[in-house]
Design an enzyme around this catalytic site. Structure first.
Site, PDB file in Angstrom:
ATOM      1  N   TYR A 292       0.835  -1.208   0.000  1.00  0.00           N
ATOM      2  CA  TYR A 292       0.000   0.000   0.000  1.00  0.00           C
ATOM      3  C   TYR A 292       0.867   1.255   0.000  1.00  0.00           C
ATOM      4  O   TYR A 292       1.726   1.439   0.872  1.00  0.00           O
ATOM      5  CB  TYR A 292      -0.894  -0.007   1.228  1.00  0.00           C
ATOM      6  CG  TYR A 292      -2.060   0.958   1.164  1.00  0.00           C
ATOM      7  CD1 TYR A 292      -3.302   0.524   0.715  1.00  0.00           C
ATOM      8  CD2 TYR A 292      -1.928   2.278   1.563  1.00  0.00           C
ATOM      9  CE1 TYR A 292      -4.379   1.392   0.669  1.00  0.00           C
ATOM     10  CE2 TYR A 292      -3.005   3.153   1.511  1.00  0.00           C
ATOM     11  CZ  TYR A 292      -4.231   2.702   1.064  1.00  0.00           C
ATOM     12  OH  TYR A 292      -5.302   3.560   1.022  1.00  0.00           O
ATOM     13  N   TYR A 342      -5.870   5.961  -6.884  1.00  0.00           N
ATOM     14  CA  TYR A 342      -6.062   5.768  -5.443  1.00  0.00           C
ATOM     15  C   TYR A 342      -7.514   5.397  -5.211  1.00  0.00           C
ATOM     16  O   TYR A 342      -8.396   6.258  -5.182  1.00  0.00           O
ATOM     17  CB  TYR A 342      -5.697   7.060  -4.712  1.00  0.00           C
ATOM     18  CG  TYR A 342      -6.032   7.096  -3.231  1.00  0.00           C
ATOM     19  CD1 TYR A 342      -5.244   6.419  -2.305  1.00  0.00           C
ATOM     20  CD2 TYR A 342      -7.114   7.824  -2.765  1.00  0.00           C
ATOM     21  CE1 TYR A 342      -5.541   6.475  -0.949  1.00  0.00           C
ATOM     22  CE2 TYR A 342      -7.419   7.889  -1.409  1.00  0.00           C
ATOM     23  CZ  TYR A 342      -6.627   7.210  -0.507  1.00  0.00           C
ATOM     24  OH  TYR A 342      -6.928   7.281   0.828  1.00  0.00           O
TER      25      TYR A 342
END
Ligand SMILES: [Zn+2]
Lengths: 388, 135
Positions: A292, A342
Protein backbone atom coordinates in the site's frame (compact mmCIF):
# COMPACT_ATOMS: atom_id res chain seq x y z
CA UNK A 1 -9.55 -22.52 15.74
CA UNK A 2 -11.14 -22.59 12.28
CA UNK A 3 -8.57 -21.69 9.65
CA UNK A 4 -9.91 -19.64 6.74
CA UNK A 5 -6.86 -20.49 4.63
CA UNK A 6 -7.73 -21.63 1.10
CA UNK A 7 -11.41 -22.13 1.97
CA UNK A 8 -12.57 -19.27 -0.27
CA UNK A 9 -11.51 -17.60 -3.50
CA UNK A 10 -11.89 -14.41 -5.48
CA UNK A 11 -13.96 -15.56 -8.46
CA UNK A 12 -14.16 -12.26 -10.28
CA UNK A 13 -13.32 -8.58 -10.16
CA UNK A 14 -14.71 -5.49 -11.79
CA UNK A 15 -13.56 -1.89 -12.04
CA UNK A 16 -14.63 1.39 -13.56
CA UNK A 17 -12.15 3.65 -15.30
CA UNK A 18 -9.99 5.71 -12.93
CA UNK A 19 -10.27 9.47 -13.38
CA UNK A 20 -10.25 12.87 -11.70
CA UNK A 21 -13.95 13.42 -12.37
CA UNK A 22 -16.14 10.40 -13.02
CA UNK A 23 -19.16 12.46 -14.07
CA UNK A 24 -21.59 10.09 -12.36
CA UNK A 25 -22.76 9.16 -8.87
CA UNK A 26 -20.66 7.09 -6.50
CA UNK A 27 -23.50 4.56 -6.33
CA UNK A 28 -23.40 4.22 -10.10
CA UNK A 29 -19.64 3.53 -9.88
CA UNK A 30 -20.25 0.89 -7.20
CA UNK A 31 -22.99 -0.77 -9.26
CA UNK A 32 -20.89 -0.77 -12.43
CA UNK A 33 -17.93 -2.35 -10.60
CA UNK A 34 -20.20 -4.92 -8.92
CA UNK A 35 -21.89 -5.95 -12.16
CA UNK A 36 -18.49 -6.14 -13.82
CA UNK A 37 -17.18 -8.44 -11.10
CA UNK A 38 -20.22 -10.71 -11.29
CA UNK A 39 -19.99 -10.92 -15.09
CA UNK A 40 -16.27 -11.69 -14.81
CA UNK A 41 -17.07 -14.53 -12.40
CA UNK A 42 -20.08 -15.77 -14.36
CA UNK A 43 -22.40 -15.44 -11.36
CA UNK A 44 -25.95 -14.10 -11.65
CA UNK A 45 -26.53 -10.96 -9.54
CA UNK A 46 -29.56 -12.61 -7.93
CA UNK A 47 -27.17 -14.93 -6.09
CA UNK A 48 -25.41 -12.18 -4.11
CA UNK A 49 -26.23 -12.69 -0.42
CA UNK A 50 -23.33 -10.86 1.24
CA UNK A 51 -21.66 -7.47 0.91
CA UNK A 52 -18.72 -5.86 2.67
CA UNK A 53 -17.01 -2.50 2.31
CA UNK A 54 -15.23 0.34 4.13
CA UNK A 55 -17.06 2.41 6.78
CA UNK A 56 -15.96 5.42 4.69
CA UNK A 57 -17.82 4.18 1.60
CA UNK A 58 -20.94 6.23 0.90
CA UNK A 59 -22.84 3.51 -0.97
CA UNK A 60 -25.20 1.41 1.10
CA UNK A 61 -25.22 -2.33 0.71
CA UNK A 62 -28.94 -2.58 0.09
CA UNK A 63 -28.91 0.16 -2.54
CA UNK A 64 -26.31 -1.69 -4.59
CA UNK A 65 -28.21 -4.92 -4.00
CA UNK A 66 -31.43 -3.27 -5.15
CA UNK A 67 -29.79 -1.87 -8.28
CA UNK A 68 -28.37 -5.23 -9.38
CA UNK A 69 -31.58 -7.18 -8.76
CA UNK A 70 -30.44 -8.94 -5.60
CA UNK A 71 -32.91 -11.26 -3.87
CA UNK A 72 -31.88 -11.98 -0.30
CA UNK A 73 -29.03 -10.17 1.46
CA UNK A 74 -28.12 -12.03 4.67
CA UNK A 75 -24.64 -10.68 5.48
CA UNK A 76 -23.42 -7.08 5.42
CA UNK A 77 -20.54 -5.60 7.32
CA UNK A 78 -18.05 -2.73 7.21
CA UNK A 79 -14.44 -2.16 8.26
CA UNK A 80 -13.05 1.17 9.60
CA UNK A 81 -9.65 2.90 9.19
CA UNK A 82 -9.99 4.01 5.56
CA UNK A 83 -7.18 2.55 3.50
CA UNK A 84 -5.85 0.74 6.57
CA UNK A 85 -8.90 -1.47 6.37
CA UNK A 86 -8.48 -2.27 2.67
CA UNK A 87 -8.20 -6.04 3.10
CA UNK A 88 -10.69 -6.19 5.98
CA UNK A 89 -13.78 -6.66 3.80
CA UNK A 90 -12.00 -9.54 2.04
CA UNK A 91 -11.36 -11.16 5.43
CA UNK A 92 -15.01 -10.62 6.35
CA UNK A 93 -16.08 -12.37 3.16
CA UNK A 94 -13.73 -15.30 3.80
CA UNK A 95 -15.02 -15.73 7.36
CA UNK A 96 -18.67 -15.45 6.36
CA UNK A 97 -18.38 -18.01 3.58
CA UNK A 98 -16.22 -20.41 5.61
CA UNK A 99 -18.78 -20.39 8.43
CA UNK A 100 -21.77 -20.73 6.10
CA UNK A 101 -23.22 -17.31 6.85
CA UNK A 102 -23.13 -16.31 3.18
CA UNK A 103 -22.34 -17.88 -0.18
CA UNK A 104 -21.63 -15.09 -2.66
CA UNK A 105 -20.08 -11.98 -1.14
CA UNK A 106 -19.38 -8.76 -3.04
CA UNK A 107 -16.57 -6.59 -1.64
CA UNK A 108 -16.61 -3.05 -3.02
CA UNK A 109 -15.22 0.47 -2.77
CA UNK A 110 -16.41 3.32 -4.97
CA UNK A 111 -15.78 7.01 -4.53
CA UNK A 112 -15.61 10.36 -6.21
CA UNK A 113 -12.67 11.22 -3.95
CA UNK A 114 -11.05 13.75 -6.27
CA UNK A 115 -14.15 15.43 -7.62
CA UNK A 116 -16.15 15.55 -4.36
CA UNK A 117 -13.92 15.27 -1.21
CA UNK A 118 -10.13 15.47 -1.40
CA UNK A 119 -8.88 13.50 1.64
CA UNK A 120 -5.62 15.47 1.82
CA UNK A 121 -7.28 18.63 3.15
CA UNK A 122 -6.77 19.75 6.77
CA UNK A 123 -9.04 17.85 9.15
CA UNK A 124 -10.80 20.32 11.41
CA UNK A 125 -14.25 21.28 12.73
CA UNK A 126 -15.04 17.65 13.39
CA UNK A 127 -17.63 16.21 15.82
CA UNK A 128 -15.86 15.06 19.04
CA UNK A 129 -15.73 11.30 18.49
CA UNK A 130 -12.96 9.32 20.22
CA UNK A 131 -10.79 9.44 17.09
CA UNK A 132 -11.61 13.05 16.22
CA UNK A 133 -10.59 14.46 19.61
CA UNK A 134 -7.16 12.93 18.91
CA UNK A 135 -7.00 14.39 15.40
CA UNK A 136 -7.97 17.73 16.97
CA UNK A 137 -5.33 17.41 19.73
CA UNK A 138 -2.68 16.96 17.03
CA UNK A 139 -4.32 19.50 14.72
CA UNK A 140 -4.08 22.01 17.58
CA UNK A 141 -0.33 22.07 16.84
CA UNK A 142 -0.81 22.25 13.07
CA UNK A 143 -0.59 18.53 12.29
CA UNK A 144 -3.74 18.31 10.19
CA UNK A 145 -3.14 16.24 7.06
CA UNK A 146 -2.46 12.54 6.48
CA UNK A 147 0.73 13.53 4.61
CA UNK A 148 2.07 15.44 7.63
CA UNK A 149 1.15 12.61 10.02
CA UNK A 150 2.98 10.02 7.92
CA UNK A 151 5.87 12.45 7.33
CA UNK A 152 6.41 12.74 11.10
CA UNK A 153 6.71 8.93 11.29
CA UNK A 154 8.95 8.71 8.22
CA UNK A 155 11.34 11.44 9.42
CA UNK A 156 12.14 9.24 12.41
CA UNK A 157 12.50 6.21 10.11
CA UNK A 158 15.08 8.20 8.10
CA UNK A 159 16.86 9.23 11.30
CA UNK A 160 17.06 5.63 12.52
CA UNK A 161 17.94 3.89 9.23
CA UNK A 162 19.83 6.45 7.18
CA UNK A 163 17.26 6.28 4.36
CA UNK A 164 17.00 9.53 2.39
CA UNK A 165 14.64 11.24 -0.03
CA UNK A 166 16.85 9.86 -2.83
CA UNK A 167 16.04 6.35 -1.62
CA UNK A 168 12.34 7.18 -1.69
CA UNK A 169 12.80 8.50 -5.24
CA UNK A 170 13.75 4.98 -6.33
CA UNK A 171 10.28 3.73 -5.46
CA UNK A 172 8.45 6.69 -7.03
CA UNK A 173 10.36 6.26 -10.29
CA UNK A 174 9.57 2.53 -10.32
CA UNK A 175 5.86 3.06 -9.65
CA UNK A 176 5.65 5.61 -12.45
CA UNK A 177 7.58 3.28 -14.77
CA UNK A 178 5.05 0.51 -14.22
CA UNK A 179 2.18 3.00 -14.64
CA UNK A 180 3.67 4.27 -17.89
CA UNK A 181 2.92 0.93 -19.57
CA UNK A 182 -0.50 0.41 -17.93
CA UNK A 183 -3.27 1.94 -20.11
CA UNK A 184 -5.62 2.05 -17.07
CA UNK A 185 -3.20 4.19 -15.11
CA UNK A 186 -3.71 7.94 -14.84
CA UNK A 187 0.02 8.33 -15.46
CA UNK A 188 0.04 6.06 -18.53
CA UNK A 189 3.01 7.01 -20.74
CA UNK A 190 4.22 9.53 -18.13
CA UNK A 191 7.33 8.10 -16.45
CA UNK A 192 9.46 10.29 -14.18
CA UNK A 193 13.17 10.47 -13.34
CA UNK A 194 15.00 10.71 -10.03
CA UNK A 195 15.53 14.40 -10.85
CA UNK A 196 11.78 14.91 -11.41
CA UNK A 197 11.13 13.40 -7.98
CA UNK A 198 13.79 15.52 -6.28
CA UNK A 199 12.45 18.62 -8.03
CA UNK A 200 8.82 18.00 -7.07
CA UNK A 201 7.57 20.39 -4.41
CA UNK A 202 7.56 19.61 -0.73
CA UNK A 203 4.13 18.68 0.64
CA UNK A 204 5.13 17.71 4.18
CA UNK A 205 8.91 17.53 4.43
CA UNK A 206 10.27 14.83 4.04
CA UNK A 207 7.37 13.90 1.71
CA UNK A 208 7.45 15.45 -1.76
CA UNK A 209 4.56 15.63 -4.21
CA UNK A 210 5.79 12.55 -6.07
CA UNK A 211 5.83 10.58 -2.81
CA UNK A 212 2.08 11.13 -2.44
CA UNK A 213 -0.65 8.97 -3.93
CA UNK A 214 -3.03 10.44 -6.44
CA UNK A 215 -6.54 11.61 -5.76
CA UNK A 216 -8.98 9.59 -7.83
CA UNK A 217 -12.57 8.83 -8.74
CA UNK A 218 -13.47 5.22 -9.44
CA UNK A 219 -14.82 1.94 -8.15
CA UNK A 220 -13.57 -1.63 -7.74
CA UNK A 221 -15.50 -4.75 -6.71
CA UNK A 222 -14.59 -8.38 -6.02
CA UNK A 223 -16.78 -11.48 -5.84
CA UNK A 224 -15.81 -14.08 -3.24
CA UNK A 225 -17.22 -17.62 -3.09
CA UNK A 226 -16.17 -20.95 -1.59
CA UNK A 227 -13.10 -22.63 -3.06
CA UNK A 228 -15.28 -25.50 -4.30
CA UNK A 229 -17.65 -23.17 -6.11
CA UNK A 230 -14.80 -21.16 -7.57
CA UNK A 231 -13.32 -24.24 -9.21
CA UNK A 232 -16.53 -24.64 -11.25
CA UNK A 233 -16.58 -21.04 -12.48
CA UNK A 234 -15.05 -19.50 -15.59
CA UNK A 235 -11.97 -17.82 -14.08
CA UNK A 236 -8.97 -19.41 -12.44
CA UNK A 237 -9.73 -19.27 -8.68
CA UNK A 238 -7.58 -16.83 -6.74
CA UNK A 239 -7.54 -18.42 -3.30
CA UNK A 240 -7.54 -16.39 -0.10
CA UNK A 241 -4.62 -18.11 1.58
CA UNK A 242 -4.70 -15.74 4.57
CA UNK A 243 -6.31 -12.48 5.67
CA UNK A 244 -5.64 -10.55 8.86
CA UNK A 245 -6.08 -7.32 10.79
CA UNK A 246 -3.30 -5.78 12.89
CA UNK A 247 -3.54 -3.21 15.70
CA UNK A 248 -1.05 -3.91 18.49
CA UNK A 249 -1.21 -2.02 21.78
CA UNK A 250 -0.35 1.66 21.45
CA UNK A 251 -1.70 1.93 17.91
CA UNK A 252 -3.44 5.25 17.19
CA UNK A 253 -5.06 6.11 13.86
CA UNK A 254 -2.43 8.20 12.02
CA UNK A 255 -1.17 9.28 15.45
CA UNK A 256 0.84 6.44 17.01
CA UNK A 257 3.49 8.87 18.27
CA UNK A 258 3.57 7.66 21.86
CA UNK A 259 5.03 4.15 21.51
CA UNK A 260 8.70 3.18 21.32
CA UNK A 261 8.80 2.89 17.53
CA UNK A 262 6.77 5.51 15.67
CA UNK A 263 7.55 4.10 12.20
CA UNK A 264 4.57 2.80 10.19
CA UNK A 265 5.73 -0.70 11.13
CA UNK A 266 4.27 -2.38 14.24
CA UNK A 267 0.74 -2.81 12.85
CA UNK A 268 2.13 -4.33 9.65
CA UNK A 269 4.33 -6.73 11.61
CA UNK A 270 1.27 -7.79 13.62
CA UNK A 271 -0.67 -8.54 10.42
CA UNK A 272 2.35 -10.33 8.93
CA UNK A 273 2.67 -12.75 11.87
CA UNK A 274 -0.95 -13.82 11.38
CA UNK A 275 -0.70 -14.15 7.61
CA UNK A 276 2.30 -16.47 7.73
CA UNK A 277 0.77 -18.55 10.54
CA UNK A 278 -2.59 -18.92 8.75
CA UNK A 279 -1.13 -19.78 5.37
CA UNK A 280 1.93 -21.81 6.38
CA UNK A 281 3.86 -19.66 3.90
CA UNK A 282 6.90 -17.50 4.53
CA UNK A 283 8.17 -14.36 2.77
CA UNK A 284 10.40 -16.60 0.60
CA UNK A 285 7.25 -18.24 -0.82
CA UNK A 286 5.85 -14.98 -2.18
CA UNK A 287 6.48 -14.15 -5.84
CA UNK A 288 5.27 -10.55 -5.84
CA UNK A 289 3.39 -8.07 -3.67
CA UNK A 290 1.05 -5.13 -3.70
CA UNK A 291 2.33 -2.83 -0.94
CA UNK A 292 0.00 0.00 0.00
CA UNK A 293 1.45 3.33 -1.10
CA UNK A 294 -0.74 6.14 0.22
CA UNK A 295 2.73 7.61 0.58
CA UNK A 296 5.46 5.82 -1.35
CA UNK A 297 8.10 5.95 1.42
CA UNK A 298 5.93 3.73 3.67
CA UNK A 299 6.79 0.89 1.29
CA UNK A 300 10.25 0.85 2.93
CA UNK A 301 9.22 -0.03 6.51
CA UNK A 302 6.53 -2.22 4.90
CA UNK A 303 9.14 -4.39 3.18
CA UNK A 304 10.81 -4.83 6.57
CA UNK A 305 7.65 -5.48 8.60
CA UNK A 306 6.43 -8.16 6.18
CA UNK A 307 9.79 -9.90 6.39
CA UNK A 308 11.43 -9.29 2.99
CA UNK A 309 14.48 -7.65 4.53
CA UNK A 310 15.77 -6.79 7.99
CA UNK A 311 14.80 -3.62 9.84
CA UNK A 312 16.51 -0.63 8.26
CA UNK A 313 17.67 -2.51 5.15
CA UNK A 314 14.86 -1.67 2.74
CA UNK A 315 16.82 1.21 1.21
CA UNK A 316 19.45 -1.26 -0.03
CA UNK A 317 16.84 -3.86 -1.04
CA UNK A 318 15.14 -1.24 -3.21
CA UNK A 319 18.39 0.23 -4.55
CA UNK A 320 19.52 -3.25 -5.61
CA UNK A 321 16.53 -3.54 -7.95
CA UNK A 322 14.62 -6.23 -6.07
CA UNK A 323 11.26 -4.53 -6.76
CA UNK A 324 11.67 -4.86 -10.54
CA UNK A 325 10.11 -7.71 -12.49
CA UNK A 326 12.87 -10.30 -12.39
CA UNK A 327 13.97 -9.09 -8.95
CA UNK A 328 13.39 -10.81 -5.62
CA UNK A 329 9.98 -9.18 -4.97
CA UNK A 330 8.32 -7.18 -7.75
CA UNK A 331 5.73 -4.85 -6.25
CA UNK A 332 2.89 -2.66 -7.51
CA UNK A 333 3.17 -3.62 -11.17
CA UNK A 334 -0.02 -1.61 -11.94
CA UNK A 335 1.89 1.51 -10.91
CA UNK A 336 0.60 1.58 -7.35
CA UNK A 337 -1.51 4.38 -6.00
CA UNK A 338 1.22 6.81 -7.03
CA UNK A 339 0.89 5.76 -10.65
CA UNK A 340 -2.41 4.02 -11.41
CA UNK A 341 -5.07 5.44 -9.09
CA UNK A 342 -6.06 5.77 -5.44
CA UNK A 343 -9.11 3.61 -4.80
CA UNK A 344 -8.20 2.97 -1.16
CA UNK A 345 -6.07 -0.04 -2.10
CA UNK A 346 -8.84 -1.94 -3.88
CA UNK A 347 -7.28 -1.34 -7.30
CA UNK A 348 -4.20 -3.09 -5.93
CA UNK A 349 -6.27 -6.14 -4.99
CA UNK A 350 -7.59 -6.18 -8.56
CA UNK A 351 -4.00 -6.08 -9.83
CA UNK A 352 -3.09 -9.05 -7.65
CA UNK A 353 -6.00 -10.97 -9.19
CA UNK A 354 -4.79 -10.15 -12.71
CA UNK A 355 -1.21 -11.12 -11.86
CA UNK A 356 -2.22 -14.45 -10.38
CA UNK A 357 -4.45 -15.24 -13.37
CA UNK A 358 -1.63 -14.26 -15.72
CA UNK A 359 -3.61 -11.36 -17.23
CA UNK A 360 -1.61 -8.30 -16.10
CA UNK A 361 -0.04 -5.75 -18.45
CA UNK A 362 3.22 -5.81 -16.49
CA UNK A 363 3.10 -9.52 -15.79
CA UNK A 364 5.37 -11.24 -13.26
CA UNK A 365 6.11 -14.61 -14.90
CA UNK A 366 4.41 -17.52 -13.11
CA UNK A 367 3.28 -15.53 -10.06
CA UNK A 368 1.69 -18.07 -7.71
CA UNK A 369 1.50 -16.38 -4.30
CA UNK A 370 1.21 -12.67 -3.57
CA UNK A 371 1.02 -10.45 -0.52
CA UNK A 372 -1.45 -7.55 -0.61
CA UNK A 373 -1.25 -4.91 2.12
CA UNK A 374 -3.28 -1.92 3.30
CA UNK A 375 -2.56 1.54 4.68
CA UNK A 376 0.06 1.74 7.42
CA UNK A 377 0.51 4.17 10.29
CA UNK A 378 -2.91 3.12 11.59
CA UNK A 379 -4.73 -0.16 12.33
CA UNK A 380 -4.10 -2.19 9.20
CA UNK A 381 -5.10 -5.29 7.25
CA UNK A 382 -3.40 -7.60 4.75
CA UNK A 383 -3.92 -10.80 2.78
CA UNK A 384 -2.02 -13.49 0.92
CA UNK A 385 -3.64 -14.58 -2.35
CA UNK A 386 -2.58 -17.49 -4.51
CA UNK A 387 -3.33 -19.82 -7.39
CA UNK A 388 -2.60 -23.54 -7.80
CA UNK B 1 -23.81 23.77 23.05
CA UNK B 2 -20.60 23.75 25.06
CA UNK B 3 -18.93 27.10 25.68
CA UNK B 4 -15.80 28.54 27.20
CA UNK B 5 -17.82 29.22 30.35
CA UNK B 6 -18.67 25.56 30.91
CA UNK B 7 -15.53 23.91 29.49
CA UNK B 8 -12.98 26.50 30.60
CA UNK B 9 -11.33 26.79 27.20
CA UNK B 10 -12.04 27.66 23.56
CA UNK B 11 -10.27 24.78 21.82
CA UNK B 12 -12.41 23.22 19.11
CA UNK B 13 -13.36 19.55 19.13
CA UNK B 14 -12.61 18.46 22.68
CA UNK B 15 -14.48 16.22 25.09
CA UNK B 16 -14.41 15.56 28.83
CA UNK B 17 -11.28 13.41 28.48
CA UNK B 18 -9.35 16.21 26.81
CA UNK B 19 -10.75 19.39 28.41
CA UNK B 20 -8.16 19.41 31.25
CA UNK B 21 -5.33 19.79 28.73
CA UNK B 22 -6.81 22.88 27.09
CA UNK B 23 -7.84 24.35 30.48
CA UNK B 24 -4.22 23.93 31.58
CA UNK B 25 -3.04 26.05 28.68
CA UNK B 26 -5.40 28.86 29.80
CA UNK B 27 -3.27 28.93 32.99
CA UNK B 28 0.07 28.59 31.09
CA UNK B 29 0.46 25.01 32.30
CA UNK B 30 1.40 22.06 30.05
CA UNK B 31 -0.50 19.15 31.58
CA UNK B 32 -0.48 15.38 31.22
CA UNK B 33 -2.29 12.69 33.21
CA UNK B 34 -0.70 10.71 36.06
CA UNK B 35 -2.38 7.44 37.00
CA UNK B 36 -3.61 7.71 40.61
CA UNK B 37 -2.96 4.01 41.16
CA UNK B 38 0.35 3.14 39.46
CA UNK B 39 1.78 6.60 38.80
CA UNK B 40 2.31 6.07 35.05
CA UNK B 41 2.27 9.31 33.04
CA UNK B 42 0.32 9.56 29.79
CA UNK B 43 0.35 12.52 27.42
CA UNK B 44 -2.21 11.64 24.76
CA UNK B 45 -5.32 11.85 26.95
CA UNK B 46 -7.31 8.73 27.72
CA UNK B 47 -9.90 7.86 30.35
CA UNK B 48 -7.90 4.73 31.30
CA UNK B 49 -4.34 3.89 32.27
CA UNK B 50 -2.75 1.60 29.69
CA UNK B 51 -0.39 0.23 32.34
CA UNK B 52 -2.89 -0.85 35.01
CA UNK B 53 -6.40 -0.11 33.74
CA UNK B 54 -7.22 2.41 36.44
CA UNK B 55 -9.74 5.13 35.62
CA UNK B 56 -8.43 7.41 38.38
CA UNK B 57 -5.87 10.05 37.51
CA UNK B 58 -4.48 13.41 38.50
CA UNK B 59 -3.14 16.33 36.50
CA UNK B 60 0.64 16.53 36.26
CA UNK B 61 2.35 19.72 35.10
CA UNK B 62 5.40 19.24 32.88
CA UNK B 63 8.52 21.38 33.32
CA UNK B 64 8.29 22.15 29.60
CA UNK B 65 11.71 21.07 28.37
CA UNK B 66 12.64 18.20 26.10
CA UNK B 67 14.38 16.92 22.98
CA UNK B 68 13.00 16.60 19.44
CA UNK B 69 12.22 12.95 18.64
CA UNK B 70 10.90 13.63 15.13
CA UNK B 71 9.54 16.55 13.15
CA UNK B 72 7.78 17.53 9.94
CA UNK B 73 7.73 20.77 7.96
CA UNK B 74 4.21 21.25 6.64
CA UNK B 75 4.21 23.04 3.26
CA UNK B 76 0.93 22.25 1.53
CA UNK B 77 -2.04 22.67 1.60
CA UNK B 78 -2.55 25.94 3.56
CA UNK B 79 -3.52 25.40 7.21
CA UNK B 80 -6.25 27.24 9.11
CA UNK B 81 -4.61 29.31 11.86
CA UNK B 82 -0.96 28.77 10.88
CA UNK B 83 1.44 30.25 8.34
CA UNK B 84 3.36 27.78 6.19
CA UNK B 85 5.92 26.32 5.96
CA UNK B 86 5.16 25.21 9.52
CA UNK B 87 7.56 23.04 11.54
CA UNK B 88 5.85 20.63 13.96
CA UNK B 89 7.90 18.61 16.43
CA UNK B 90 7.30 15.47 18.45
CA UNK B 91 9.25 16.07 21.66
CA UNK B 92 10.55 13.64 24.29
CA UNK B 93 9.82 15.65 27.44
CA UNK B 94 12.20 15.40 30.39
CA UNK B 95 9.52 13.57 32.41
CA UNK B 96 9.55 10.72 29.83
CA UNK B 97 6.37 11.40 27.86
CA UNK B 98 6.06 12.74 24.31
CA UNK B 99 4.23 15.91 23.33
CA UNK B 100 3.50 17.16 19.82
CA UNK B 101 3.87 20.91 19.39
CA UNK B 102 4.09 23.54 16.67
CA UNK B 103 7.42 25.30 16.19
CA UNK B 104 6.14 28.38 14.38
CA UNK B 105 8.58 31.32 14.56
CA UNK B 106 11.51 28.86 14.36
CA UNK B 107 13.61 28.55 11.18
CA UNK B 108 12.81 25.05 9.81
CA UNK B 109 16.44 24.62 8.74
CA UNK B 110 17.60 24.73 12.37
CA UNK B 111 15.42 21.81 13.51
CA UNK B 112 16.99 18.37 13.89
CA UNK B 113 16.25 15.23 15.85
CA UNK B 114 17.87 15.68 19.25
CA UNK B 115 17.42 19.47 19.32
CA UNK B 116 16.74 20.73 22.86
CA UNK B 117 13.52 22.72 23.09
CA UNK B 118 11.35 24.37 25.72
CA UNK B 119 7.66 25.23 25.83
CA UNK B 120 6.34 28.74 25.21
CA UNK B 121 2.74 29.68 25.88
CA UNK B 122 0.96 31.73 23.21
CA UNK B 123 -2.55 32.73 22.26
CA UNK B 124 -3.91 31.91 18.82
CA UNK B 125 -6.92 34.20 18.46
CA UNK B 126 -9.11 33.49 21.49
CA UNK B 127 -7.48 30.11 22.09
CA UNK B 128 -4.77 29.49 24.70
CA UNK B 129 -2.03 27.47 23.01
CA UNK B 130 1.66 26.59 23.20
CA UNK B 131 4.64 25.99 20.96
CA UNK B 132 8.21 24.83 21.25
CA UNK B 133 11.31 27.01 20.82
CA UNK B 134 14.98 26.09 20.78
CA UNK B 135 16.24 25.92 24.39
ZN1 LIG C 1 -2.01 2.92 36.16
Amino acid sequence: MTNISNRTAIAGYGATEFSKNSGRSELRLAVEATLGALADAGIDPSEVDGMSTFTMDNNSEQEIHRAIGGKDLTFFTRIPQGGGGALGPLQQAAMAITTGIANVVVVYRAMNERSEYRFGQPMHSLPPTSDNVIFAYHGFSGLMTPAAMIALMMRRYMQDTGATSLDFANYAVLARKYASTNPNAFFYQKPITIEDHQGSRMIADPLRLYDCCQESDGGVALVIVSAERARDLRQKPVYIRAAAQGSPGGTVSLGGFYKDNIWPYDECAAAARQLYAQSGLSPQDLDAAILYDHFGPTVFPGLEAYGFCAKGEAKDFVKDGHLEIGGRLPINMHGGQLGEAYIHGMNGVAEAVRQLRGQAVNQVPDARNMLVTAGSGLPTTAAILGVD
Amino acid sequence: MSSAATKGHNAPCSNRDFDFFYRGLEANRLLVQRCADCGTLRSLPSPGCGACGSLDWNECELAGDGMVHSYVIHHHPPLPGFATPLPIALVDMSEGVRILGAMDETDPATITAGLRVKVEFVRRGDIAAFRFRGA
